[in-house]
Write an enzyme that holds these catalytic residues in place. Structure first.
Site, PDB file in Angstrom:
ATOM      1  N   CYS A 260       9.881   6.061  -1.962  1.00 45.44           N
ATOM      2  CA  CYS A 260       9.859   7.502  -1.681  1.00 45.44           C
ATOM      3  C   CYS A 260       9.112   7.757  -0.388  1.00 45.44           C
ATOM      4  O   CYS A 260       9.679   8.179   0.611  1.00 45.44           O
ATOM      5  CB  CYS A 260       9.136   8.248  -2.801  1.00 45.44           C
ATOM      6  SG  CYS A 260       9.839   8.013  -4.402  1.00 45.44           S
TER       7      CYS A 260
HETATM    8  N1  SAJ Z   1      -1.131   5.596  -1.347  1.00 42.78           N
HETATM    9  C1  SAJ Z   1      -2.266   5.465  -0.557  1.00 42.78           C
HETATM   10  N2  SAJ Z   1      -3.211   6.443  -0.616  1.00 42.78           N
HETATM   11  C2  SAJ Z   1      -3.084   7.530  -1.432  1.00 42.78           C
HETATM   12  C3  SAJ Z   1      -1.905   7.649  -2.234  1.00 42.78           C
HETATM   13  C4  SAJ Z   1      -0.948   6.674  -2.183  1.00 42.78           C
HETATM   14  O1  SAJ Z   1      -2.420   4.503   0.187  1.00 42.78           O
HETATM   15  O2  SAJ Z   1      -3.993   8.373  -1.460  1.00 42.78           O
HETATM   16  C5  SAJ Z   1      -0.074   4.574  -1.263  1.00 42.78           C
HETATM   17  C6  SAJ Z   1       0.198   3.898  -2.601  1.00 42.78           C
HETATM   18  O3  SAJ Z   1      -0.614   2.757  -2.738  1.00 42.78           O
HETATM   19  C7  SAJ Z   1       1.676   3.524  -2.480  1.00 42.78           C
HETATM   20  C8  SAJ Z   1       2.248   4.617  -1.601  1.00 42.78           C
HETATM   21  O4  SAJ Z   1       1.132   5.213  -0.924  1.00 42.78           O
HETATM   22  O5  SAJ Z   1       1.840   2.292  -1.823  1.00 42.78           O
HETATM   23  C9  SAJ Z   1       3.022   5.687  -2.362  1.00 42.78           C
HETATM   24  O6  SAJ Z   1       2.173   6.139  -3.361  1.00 42.78           O
HETATM   25  P1  SAJ Z   1       2.519   7.474  -4.255  1.00 42.78           P
HETATM   26  O7  SAJ Z   1       1.295   7.753  -5.058  1.00 42.78           O
HETATM   27  O8  SAJ Z   1       3.038   8.542  -3.407  1.00 42.78           O
HETATM   28  O9  SAJ Z   1       3.589   6.938  -5.273  1.00 42.78           O
HETATM   29  P2  SAJ Z   1       5.156   7.016  -5.290  1.00 42.78           P
HETATM   30  O10 SAJ Z   1       5.784   6.414  -4.097  1.00 42.78           O
HETATM   31  O11 SAJ Z   1       5.547   6.477  -6.609  1.00 42.78           O
HETATM   32  O12 SAJ Z   1       5.448   8.567  -5.220  1.00 42.78           O
HETATM   33  C10 SAJ Z   1       5.947   9.234  -6.341  1.00 42.78           C
HETATM   34  C11 SAJ Z   1       6.692  10.369  -5.739  1.00 42.78           C
HETATM   35  N3  SAJ Z   1       7.607  10.945  -6.702  1.00 42.78           N
HETATM   36  C12 SAJ Z   1       8.833  11.314  -6.254  1.00 42.78           C
HETATM   37  O13 SAJ Z   1       9.229  11.122  -5.129  1.00 42.78           O
HETATM   38  C13 SAJ Z   1       9.688  11.988  -7.237  1.00 42.78           C
HETATM   39  C14 SAJ Z   1       5.739  11.447  -5.272  1.00 42.78           C
HETATM   40  O14 SAJ Z   1       6.462  12.663  -5.007  1.00 42.78           O
HETATM   41  C15 SAJ Z   1       4.681  11.718  -6.293  1.00 42.78           C
HETATM   42  O15 SAJ Z   1       3.830  12.751  -5.813  1.00 42.78           O
HETATM   43  C16 SAJ Z   1       3.901  10.446  -6.505  1.00 42.78           C
HETATM   44  O16 SAJ Z   1       4.837   9.559  -7.146  1.00 42.78           O
HETATM   45  C17 SAJ Z   1       2.662  10.649  -7.369  1.00 42.78           C
HETATM   46  O17 SAJ Z   1       2.196  11.796  -7.467  1.00 42.78           O
HETATM   47  O18 SAJ Z   1       2.160   9.635  -7.859  1.00 42.78           O
END
Ligand code: SAJ
Length: 428
Positions: A260
């Site tokens: 995403c």
């Molecule tokens: N990450 C960081 N720092 C942060 C947050 C995330 O480095 O503060 C990294 C994570 O380790 C990962 C990447 O970013 O590698 C993405 O993390 P994410 O928490 O955004 O997880 P995703 O990719 O699973 O995002 C999903 C998304 N859902 C959809 O697209 C429907 C996102 O919209 C959600 O907000 C997110 O999950 C969530 O809230 O966990």
């Protein structure tokens, strides 16, 4: 009521369950016959979906999987939940959406509702998918069948988010199309949010995830700035988040993985460039996040140098291959970039991940294919010159790591409470 759901991944399969639980007959479609067979054998291939849930719905006759799109004709609605990745050149790859539209068009029936859930650039539903469906069916969208867009809102790894309480944005080619789509969604969620047109709904999804990419990039940039200033960026975030309004905490990391956050913003910036606009902040955030594995590599190289360990003789352990804690999904994981950097520099690299027993060949890292997670023993862990924490899975025994590892580079600020001997822990 019978609903067809095309694409049985982390979006489509939970949707099948939600409709099935709501008493709607869910017919799941996937071109991968192995997935179809697994579902019909009541075997879940998605961590947070129990096989027993599949079995209950299959036995109740409310869930079945098939690879034969012709069976679409039995459905009153069909939801398209197929991947929208980037191609080799880093541009939007809409092949799955367009080929699904082309393949299902001949089976569209009068009055059917087609709903796209995949994340796409603005305009994809009204201008491109519509044309493909009309050409392939000889029917008119908005007259003979309804066409709608509703961005998926699955959060991989958080199984309690089962979609009921999640507001669902719904848009239609026409108000009537939107109404038809809403009728289906009201069966599975109590919060439907009306969008005026498909393009606003498509753009809203991209804003949601560009927002995350930009804020993660800001946290990463703060890490790059705080480090030479001798400031602990994680403490800075914790202090800032005491502000109860106007601030949401994001954390620095080794890079951004998943399907995403590294990808969706590119659908926006690519479309913007098609219209002569550069989404500079969105593009810059993507490049900051993409550069984080290189930063972690450099910091680790410094640590090895201080320990007088030549990179070419170094044994490096990457802790965590999944792209975020609590998932077994390694797609786009920055850990792969990290492994490549160390391998190219001549070090020998292994990984440990309780959720990823082996690296799957299809991951595009052919030379890593088949590599297995190491075992978790004192001898094994102690045999590495440095351990780089890339994904902080809850299940990892951090105290043991602190006691056993020769040196730790912590990109997730998880080790502090386990106080390894001073000088053996570096945050990066
Ligand atoms: N990450 C960081 N720092 C942060 C947050 C995330 O480095 O503060 C990294 C994570 O380790 C990962 C990447 O970013 O590698 C993405 O993390 P994410 O928490 O955004 O997880 P995703 O990719 O699973 O995002 C999903 C998304 N859902 C959809 O697209 C429907 C996102 O919209 C959600 O907000 C997110 O999950 C969530 O809230 O966990």
């Amino acid at each position: 009521m019978k609903v067809g759901i095309v694409g049985l991944g982390y979006v489509g399969l939970p949707l099948c369950l939600r409709f099935g639980r709501a008493g709607v007959e869910a017919l799941g479609f996937d071109r991968d016959e192995a997935k179809v067979a697994k579902i019909n054998r009541r075997e879940s291939y998605i961590r947070h979906i129990a096989s027993s849930e599949l079995a209950a719905l299959i036995d109740a006759g409310r869930l079945r999987a098939t690879a034969d799109l012709a069976e679409i004709a039995e459905c009153q609605a069909v939801l398209i939940c197929v991947p929208t990745p980037l191609d080799e050149q880093g541009r939007p790859d809409m092949d799955c959406v367009f080929s699904t539209g082309k393949n299902l068009a001949p089976y569209l029936t009068e009055g059917m509702t087609v709903i796209l859930e995949s994340t796409v650039y603005p305009g994809a539903t009204e201008q491109e998918l519509r044309v493909i469906l009309e050409r392939g069916s000889g029917k008119r969208a908005g007259r003979d069948f309804s066409l709608a867009y509703s961005p998926e809102r699955e959060d991989p790894g958080r199984s309690e988010v089962d979609g009921v309480g999640l507001p669902k944005i719904v848009a239609g080619l026409t108000p009537r199309c939107r109404e038809r789509a809403v009728e289906f969604y009201r069966r599975i969620t109590d919060q439907v949010v009306m969008a005026s047109r498909c393009r606003e709904a498509e753009a809203a999804k991209l804003l949601e995830n560009a927002y995350r990419s930009v804020n993660i990039a800001l946290a990463n940039e703060f890490k790059l700035v705080c480090d030479p200033l001798g400031i602990d960026v994680w403490e800075v975030v914790e202090l800032a988040r005491t502000k109860p309004f106007g601030f949401q905490a994001f954390y620095p990391g080794p890079g951004v993985g998943g399907h995403c956050i590294p990808i969706d913003p590119v659908y926006l910036s690519w479309k913007a460039r098609q219209h002569g606009v550069t989404a500079r902040l969105v593009e810059l955030a993507g490049s900051i996040n993409t550069g984080m594995p290189d930063y972690v590599f450099e910091k680790t190289a410094e640590v090895l140098e201080q320990a007088a360990t030549a990179m070419a003789q170094a044994k490096v352990l990457i802790l965590g291959i999944a792209y975020k804690p609590g998932v077994d999904d390694d797609r786009g994981s920055p850990s792969y970039r990290l492994m490549e950097l160390f391998a190219t520099a001549g070090a020998s690299v292994d990984y440990y991940d309780p959720h990823v027993p082996a690296i799957w060949a299809g991951r595009g890292h052919r030379h890593l294919a088949g590599k297995q997670s190491i075992g978790w023993t004192r001898e094994t862990i102690a045999s590495y010159d440095v351990t780089v924490i890339a994904t902080d899975h809850r299940e990892i025994a951090w105290q043991e790591l602190g006691d056993w590892a020769a040196c730790i580079v912590d990109t997730r600020n998880v080790m502090e409470p386990f106080a390894p001997v001073a000088g053996r822990l570096v945050k990066a």
